[in-house]
Write an enzyme that holds these catalytic residues in place. Structure first.
Site, PDB file in Angstrom:
ATOM      1  N   ASP A   8       0.867  -1.169   0.000  1.00 38.89           N
ATOM      2  CA  ASP A   8       0.000   0.000   0.000  1.00 38.89           C
ATOM      3  C   ASP A   8       0.913   1.230   0.000  1.00 38.89           C
ATOM      4  OD1 ASP A   8      -2.361   1.612   0.388  1.00 38.89           O
ATOM      5  OD2 ASP A   8      -1.812   1.736   2.501  1.00 38.89           O
ATOM      6  N   ASP A  10      -0.234   5.189   0.938  1.00 37.09           N
ATOM      7  CA  ASP A  10      -0.503   6.204   1.962  1.00 37.09           C
ATOM      8  C   ASP A  10      -0.596   5.573   3.352  1.00 37.09           C
ATOM      9  OD1 ASP A  10      -0.817   8.644   0.325  1.00 37.09           O
ATOM     10  OD2 ASP A  10      -2.439   7.499  -0.581  1.00 37.09           O
TER      11      ASP A  10
END
Length: 216
Positions: A8, A10
């Site tokens: 991922d 953020d």
């Protein structure tokens, strides 16, 4: 060690979830609503129609698309100045690189933002694959984005690590059948994460050391 790793972005690679949280809270009153402190947690990691549905569930009647675009613009203006790295991200990517383990980014963010963050941070060289929320029909917590990343990397999901900080992403990684590792940022693990994650660690450095010890 698994054959590939999917990250991922953020809140996991870059310390940007706080920027999102602050702007979600800042812009809600500008759209005529009292900011709900639980909302940033619920919307974390979502994209597309699912994000709009979450916005409308917390703020019925709001211009959900306008709200989303206003916050996105504010966040993008902030990261134009700097993209703050999360501790340990460069080290874990270097570890995988040295061992020939290909890596992908699978983020709910737009492709242009992913590219900007990777280039500005100097991490682009570590990633063979990038998948944005725009590239899949169903965003997190659906497994689509991680299934797509695994396919592009050329490995079955069960041979891939997924690294996530948010619950929507963790649920997506588990649903995809990947070895999902949670490194909590703003959100604590829930019951599903505690039961199904391959590991939950306080930092990427801790996760890296566990992988090197053969624990996950």
């Amino acid at each position: 060690m698994k054959s590939a790793a999917i990250f991922d972005m953020d809140g996991l690679m870059f310390d940007t979830e706080r920027i999102y949280r602050d702007n979600w809270m800042l812009y809600a009153p500008r759209f005529g609503y009292k900011a709900d402190p639980e909302f940033p947690k619920a919307v974390c990691g979502t994209s597309g129609q699912h994000m709009l549905d979450v916005i409308e569930s917390y703020y019925p009647g709001i211009d959900a698309m306008g709200f989303k675009l206003a916050v996105r613009s504010a966040v993008e203006a902030a990261i134009e100045k700097s993209v703050p790295l999360m501790p340990g991200i460069r080290e874990i990517l270097q570890m995988f690189s040295e061992r020939g383990v290909p890596c992908a980014v699978a983020s709910s963010s737009r492709a242009a933002k992913i590219e900007h963050c990777l280039l500005k941070s100097g991490l682009a060289e570590f990633f063979a694959v990038s998948v944005s929320g725009e590239a899949v029909e169903h965003g997190k917590p659906a497994p689509d984005i991680f299934l797509c990343a695994a396919e592009k990397l050329g490995f079955p999901p069960e041979n891939c690590y997924v690294f996530e900080d948010g619950l929507n992403g963790v649920h997506a990684g588990i649903a995809a059948g990947c070895a999902t590792i949670m490194v909590p940022d703003l959100l604590e693990p829930d019951a599903l994460a505690l039961e199904k994650c391959a590991g939950i660690y306080s930092s990427l450095d801790e996760a890296k050391d566990a992988i090197l010890r053969g624990e996950v």
